[in-house]
Design a protein around this motif. Structure first.
Motif, PDB file in Angstrom:
ATOM      1  N   TYR A   1       0.852  -1.204   0.000  1.00  0.00           N
ATOM      2  CA  TYR A   1       0.000   0.000   0.000  1.00  0.00           C
ATOM      3  C   TYR A   1       0.888   1.254   0.000  1.00  0.00           C
ATOM      4  CZ  TYR A   1      -3.830  -3.111   1.038  1.00  0.00           C
ATOM      5  OH  TYR A   1      -4.752  -4.114   0.954  1.00  0.00           O
ATOM      6  N   GLY A   2       1.905   1.204   0.849  1.00  0.00           N
ATOM      7  CA  GLY A   2       2.828   2.341   0.939  1.00  0.00           C
ATOM      8  C   GLY A   2       3.551   2.567  -0.384  1.00  0.00           C
ATOM      9  N   LYS A   3       3.931   1.467  -1.047  1.00  0.00           N
ATOM     10  CA  LYS A   3       4.674   1.614  -2.314  1.00  0.00           C
ATOM     11  C   LYS A   3       3.791   2.241  -3.397  1.00  0.00           C
ATOM     12  CE  LYS A   3       7.865  -2.113  -1.372  1.00  0.00           C
ATOM     13  NZ  LYS A   3       8.200  -3.514  -1.517  1.00  0.00           N
ATOM     14  N   VAL A   4       2.529   1.814  -3.462  1.00  0.00           N
ATOM     15  CA  VAL A   4       1.620   2.399  -4.463  1.00  0.00           C
ATOM     16  C   VAL A   4       1.357   3.874  -4.110  1.00  0.00           C
ATOM     17  CG1 VAL A   4      -0.713   2.325  -5.461  1.00  0.00           C
ATOM     18  CG2 VAL A   4       0.546   0.192  -5.047  1.00  0.00           C
ATOM     19  N   ALA A   5       1.103   4.130  -2.815  1.00  0.00           N
ATOM     20  CA  ALA A   5       0.822   5.514  -2.390  1.00  0.00           C
ATOM     21  C   ALA A   5       2.022   6.406  -2.708  1.00  0.00           C
ATOM     22  CB  ALA A   5       0.504   5.547  -0.900  1.00  0.00           C
ATOM     23  N   GLN A   6       3.222   5.929  -2.402  1.00  0.00           N
ATOM     24  CA  GLN A   6       4.433   6.722  -2.641  1.00  0.00           C
ATOM     25  C   GLN A   6       4.602   7.024  -4.125  1.00  0.00           C
ATOM     26  OE1 GLN A   6       6.605   8.233  -0.749  1.00  0.00           O
ATOM     27  NE2 GLN A   6       7.842   8.831  -2.523  1.00  0.00           N
ATOM     28  N   CYS A   7       4.383   6.017  -4.951  1.00  0.00           N
ATOM     29  CA  CYS A   7       4.532   6.188  -6.404  1.00  0.00           C
ATOM     30  C   CYS A   7       3.560   7.267  -6.901  1.00  0.00           C
ATOM     31  CB  CYS A   7       4.263   4.833  -7.080  1.00  0.00           C
ATOM     32  SG  CYS A   7       4.106   4.927  -8.857  1.00  0.00           S
ATOM     33  N   LEU A   8       2.292   7.152  -6.484  1.00  0.00           N
ATOM     34  CA  LEU A   8       1.286   8.099  -6.992  1.00  0.00           C
ATOM     35  C   LEU A   8       1.495   9.506  -6.428  1.00  0.00           C
ATOM     36  CD1 LEU A   8      -1.896   5.829  -6.921  1.00  0.00           C
ATOM     37  CD2 LEU A   8      -0.417   6.384  -8.863  1.00  0.00           C
ATOM     38  N   LEU A   9       1.871   9.578  -5.152  1.00  0.00           N
ATOM     39  CA  LEU A   9       2.060  10.909  -4.559  1.00  0.00           C
ATOM     40  C   LEU A   9       3.274  11.617  -5.173  1.00  0.00           C
ATOM     41  CD1 LEU A   9       1.213  10.068  -0.834  1.00  0.00           C
ATOM     42  CD2 LEU A   9      -0.119  11.527  -2.379  1.00  0.00           C
ATOM     43  N   SER A  10       4.322  10.844  -5.490  1.00  0.00           N
ATOM     44  CA  SER A  10       5.481  11.517  -6.093  1.00  0.00           C
ATOM     45  C   SER A  10       5.150  11.963  -7.520  1.00  0.00           C
ATOM     46  CB  SER A  10       6.753  10.666  -6.026  1.00  0.00           C
ATOM     47  OG  SER A  10       6.612   9.548  -6.841  1.00  0.00           O
ATOM     48  N   LEU A  11       4.350  11.170  -8.254  1.00  0.00           N
ATOM     49  CA  LEU A  11       3.928  11.619  -9.592  1.00  0.00           C
ATOM     50  C   LEU A  11       3.018  12.846  -9.480  1.00  0.00           C
ATOM     51  CD1 LEU A  11       3.206   8.216 -11.381  1.00  0.00           C
ATOM     52  CD2 LEU A  11       4.993   9.855 -11.977  1.00  0.00           C
ATOM     53  N   ALA A  12       2.165  12.834  -8.448  1.00  0.00           N
ATOM     54  CA  ALA A  12       1.257  13.977  -8.241  1.00  0.00           C
ATOM     55  C   ALA A  12       2.065  15.248  -7.961  1.00  0.00           C
ATOM     56  CB  ALA A  12       0.295  13.682  -7.099  1.00  0.00           C
ATOM     57  N   ASP A  13       3.125  15.106  -7.132  1.00  0.00           N
ATOM     58  CA  ASP A  13       3.959  16.281  -6.820  1.00  0.00           C
ATOM     59  C   ASP A  13       4.616  16.826  -8.079  1.00  0.00           C
ATOM     60  OD1 ASP A  13       3.423  16.251  -4.161  1.00  0.00           O
ATOM     61  OD2 ASP A  13       5.236  15.160  -3.570  1.00  0.00           O
ATOM     62  N   LYS A  14       5.044  15.924  -8.946  1.00  0.00           N
ATOM     63  CA  LYS A  14       5.829  16.346 -10.112  1.00  0.00           C
ATOM     64  C   LYS A  14       4.950  16.754 -11.301  1.00  0.00           C
ATOM     65  CE  LYS A  14       9.832  14.523 -12.612  1.00  0.00           C
ATOM     66  NZ  LYS A  14      10.653  15.717 -12.685  1.00  0.00           N
ATOM     67  N   LEU A  15       3.902  15.953 -11.542  1.00  0.00           N
ATOM     68  CA  LEU A  15       3.147  16.160 -12.789  1.00  0.00           C
ATOM     69  C   LEU A  15       1.685  16.535 -12.552  1.00  0.00           C
ATOM     70  CD1 LEU A  15       4.336  12.874 -14.625  1.00  0.00           C
ATOM     71  CD2 LEU A  15       5.305  15.141 -14.930  1.00  0.00           C
ATOM     72  N   GLY A  16       1.237  16.480 -11.283  1.00  0.00           N
ATOM     73  CA  GLY A  16      -0.191  16.622 -11.007  1.00  0.00           C
ATOM     74  C   GLY A  16      -0.725  18.046 -11.134  1.00  0.00           C
ATOM     75  N   LYS A  17      -2.027  18.132 -11.443  1.00  0.00           N
ATOM     76  CA  LYS A  17      -2.697  19.447 -11.479  1.00  0.00           C
ATOM     77  C   LYS A  17      -3.750  19.449 -10.379  1.00  0.00           C
ATOM     78  CE  LYS A  17      -1.551  21.075 -15.922  1.00  0.00           C
ATOM     79  NZ  LYS A  17      -0.616  20.046 -16.263  1.00  0.00           N
ATOM     80  N   ARG A  18      -3.683  20.492  -9.535  1.00  0.00           N
ATOM     81  CA  ARG A  18      -4.583  20.568  -8.397  1.00  0.00           C
ATOM     82  C   ARG A  18      -5.844  21.343  -8.746  1.00  0.00           C
ATOM     83  NH1 ARG A  18      -2.593  19.241  -3.352  1.00  0.00           N
ATOM     84  NH2 ARG A  18      -0.474  18.641  -3.898  1.00  0.00           N
TER      85      ARG A  18
ATOM     86  N   LYS B   1      -4.552  13.168   2.111  1.00  0.00           N
ATOM     87  CA  LYS B   1      -4.188  13.010   3.521  1.00  0.00           C
ATOM     88  C   LYS B   1      -4.155  11.527   3.907  1.00  0.00           C
ATOM     89  CE  LYS B   1      -5.719  15.370   7.608  1.00  0.00           C
ATOM     90  NZ  LYS B   1      -6.861  16.163   8.053  1.00  0.00           N
ATOM     91  N   VAL B   2      -5.194  10.803   3.500  1.00  0.00           N
ATOM     92  CA  VAL B   2      -5.259   9.371   3.834  1.00  0.00           C
ATOM     93  C   VAL B   2      -4.149   8.610   3.106  1.00  0.00           C
ATOM     94  CG1 VAL B   2      -6.688   7.291   3.639  1.00  0.00           C
ATOM     95  CG2 VAL B   2      -7.713   9.429   4.375  1.00  0.00           C
ATOM     96  N   MET B   3      -3.894   8.981   1.847  1.00  0.00           N
ATOM     97  CA  MET B   3      -2.813   8.318   1.093  1.00  0.00           C
ATOM     98  C   MET B   3      -1.467   8.561   1.792  1.00  0.00           C
ATOM     99  SD  MET B   3      -3.928   7.148  -2.133  1.00  0.00           S
ATOM    100  CE  MET B   3      -2.603   7.377  -3.244  1.00  0.00           C
ATOM    101  N   ARG B   4      -1.263   9.779   2.290  1.00  0.00           N
ATOM    102  CA  ARG B   4       0.013  10.105   2.952  1.00  0.00           C
ATOM    103  C   ARG B   4       0.218   9.265   4.217  1.00  0.00           C
ATOM    104  NH1 ARG B   4       3.194  13.378   0.262  1.00  0.00           N
ATOM    105  NH2 ARG B   4       2.142  14.774  -1.167  1.00  0.00           N
ATOM    106  N   ARG B   5      -0.903   8.869   4.863  1.00  0.00           N
ATOM    107  CA  ARG B   5      -0.778   8.035   6.075  1.00  0.00           C
ATOM    108  C   ARG B   5      -0.113   6.701   5.770  1.00  0.00           C
ATOM    109  NH1 ARG B   5      -6.537   8.475   8.118  1.00  0.00           N
ATOM    110  NH2 ARG B   5      -6.599  10.693   8.451  1.00  0.00           N
ATOM    111  N   GLU B   6      -0.251   6.243   4.497  1.00  0.00           N
ATOM    112  CA  GLU B   6       0.334   4.948   4.104  1.00  0.00           C
ATOM    113  C   GLU B   6       1.853   5.014   4.038  1.00  0.00           C
ATOM    114  OE1 GLU B   6      -1.262   2.221   3.757  1.00  0.00           O
ATOM    115  OE2 GLU B   6      -3.324   2.943   3.667  1.00  0.00           O
ATOM    116  N   ILE B   7       2.390   6.245   3.979  1.00  0.00           N
ATOM    117  CA  ILE B   7       3.844   6.324   3.781  1.00  0.00           C
ATOM    118  C   ILE B   7       4.561   6.871   5.009  1.00  0.00           C
ATOM    119  CG2 ILE B   7       3.761   6.419   1.264  1.00  0.00           C
ATOM    120  CD1 ILE B   7       4.094   9.421   1.406  1.00  0.00           C
ATOM    121  N   VAL B   8       3.925   6.680   6.164  1.00  0.00           N
ATOM    122  CA  VAL B   8       4.597   7.035   7.422  1.00  0.00           C
ATOM    123  C   VAL B   8       5.294   5.773   7.907  1.00  0.00           C
ATOM    124  CG1 VAL B   8       4.313   7.893   9.769  1.00  0.00           C
ATOM    125  CG2 VAL B   8       2.871   8.782   7.920  1.00  0.00           C
ATOM    126  N   VAL B   9       6.621   5.850   8.062  1.00  0.00           N
ATOM    127  CA  VAL B   9       7.357   4.634   8.499  1.00  0.00           C
ATOM    128  C   VAL B   9       7.165   4.405   9.988  1.00  0.00           C
ATOM    129  CG1 VAL B   9       9.587   3.460   8.470  1.00  0.00           C
ATOM    130  CG2 VAL B   9       9.112   5.219   6.789  1.00  0.00           C
TER     131      VAL B   9
END
Ligand code: CMP
Length: 228
Positions: free
Chosen positions: A150-167, A220-228
């Motif tokens: 779950y963390g790996k998928v969340a991390q992948c999508l959140l990093s793409l969102a940071d780089k390429l995403g439109k808010r 916010k919920v997705m970010r919870r998946e990437i808290v070590v």
């Protein structure tokens, strides 16, 4: 010539150069277009050039003898790559492939090294970028080691969102040119596992998939998946 200098000025690693050095850079820069899926260079090739992306998307990947791919990084507009072999004279450390039609500037080694020697501000800019990349690589090793799927998928999508995403008011929309297999290859997961978890995130209301778009609805919920 003037248009080329103006476009070089907009690229962060070159933004500190004087007009004279920009002119010099412009003289030693070639423009090239790579088609979608075209290999720009292979891991192990001799490296004698730095590539700067003017438009498009490039993946940097490692491929094993069974053709399994691991995507180390993606680069987009105004990013540069190919600096490692350019600086240390070694071979290409990974393969670079255009994920979409990509327009690039190519700068060859000898010319570029002499420009770096004359421009400490640009050398410092490159060192800063290399430090950032090392930091990101360390984070990625940590993520691949410690995160569950779950963390790996969340991390992948959140990093793409940071780089390429439109808010917008719905969330963050990522317009994908990377395939599902490539997303899995960035996450260190099989395609099946990646697809299963993407579906679970949809059921939980964290995201929505619309054709080639992924919309992150609850960051916010997705970010919870990437808290070590
Ligand atoms: P080079 O080794 O010439 O060719 C492959 C390029 O991929 C490399 O230069 C860098 O530009 C890029 N690259 C390789 N490994 C990484 C990494 N860990 N992080 C970011 N970029 C990388």
């Amino acid at each position: 010539m003037v248009a080329k200098i103006e476009s070089l000025k907009n690229i962060p690693i070159f933004s500190s150069l004087s007009e004279k050095h920009l002119e010099e850079l412009s003289d030693i820069t070639l423009e090239k277009t790579y088609r979608k899926n075209q290999v720009i260079f292979d891991q192990g090739d001799p490296g004698n050039s730095l590539i700067v992306i003017k438009s498009g998307l490039v993946k940097i990947s490692l491929v094993d003898s069974n053709n399994h791919e691991f995507i180390v990084k993606t680069f987009s507009v105004n990013d540069f790559f190919g600096e490692m072999s350019l600086l240390d004279g070694g071979s290409r450390s990974a393969t670079a492939t255009a994920v979409e039609d990509t327009h690039a500037l190519i700068i060859f080694r000898n010319n570029f090294i002499s420009l770096i020697q004359k421009t400490p501000s640009m050398a410092l800019g490159m060192l800063t970028e290399l430090s950032n990349r090392l930091r990101t690589t360390t984070e990625n090793i940590s993520n691949l080691t410690f995160f569950d799927a779950y963390g790996k998928v969340a991390q992948c999508l959140l990093s793409l969102a940071d780089k390429l995403g439109k808010r917008d008011e719905d969330g963050v929309t990522i317009q994908l040119t990377l395939s599902r297999q490539e997303l899995a290859n960035m996450s260190g997961l099989s395609r099946e596992t990646f697809a299963r978890i993407l579906k679970e995130f949809q059921v939980r209301g964290c995201l929505k998939v619309q054709g080639k778009k992924i919309i992150i609805l609850n960051e916010k919920v997705m970010r919870r998946e990437i808290v070590v």
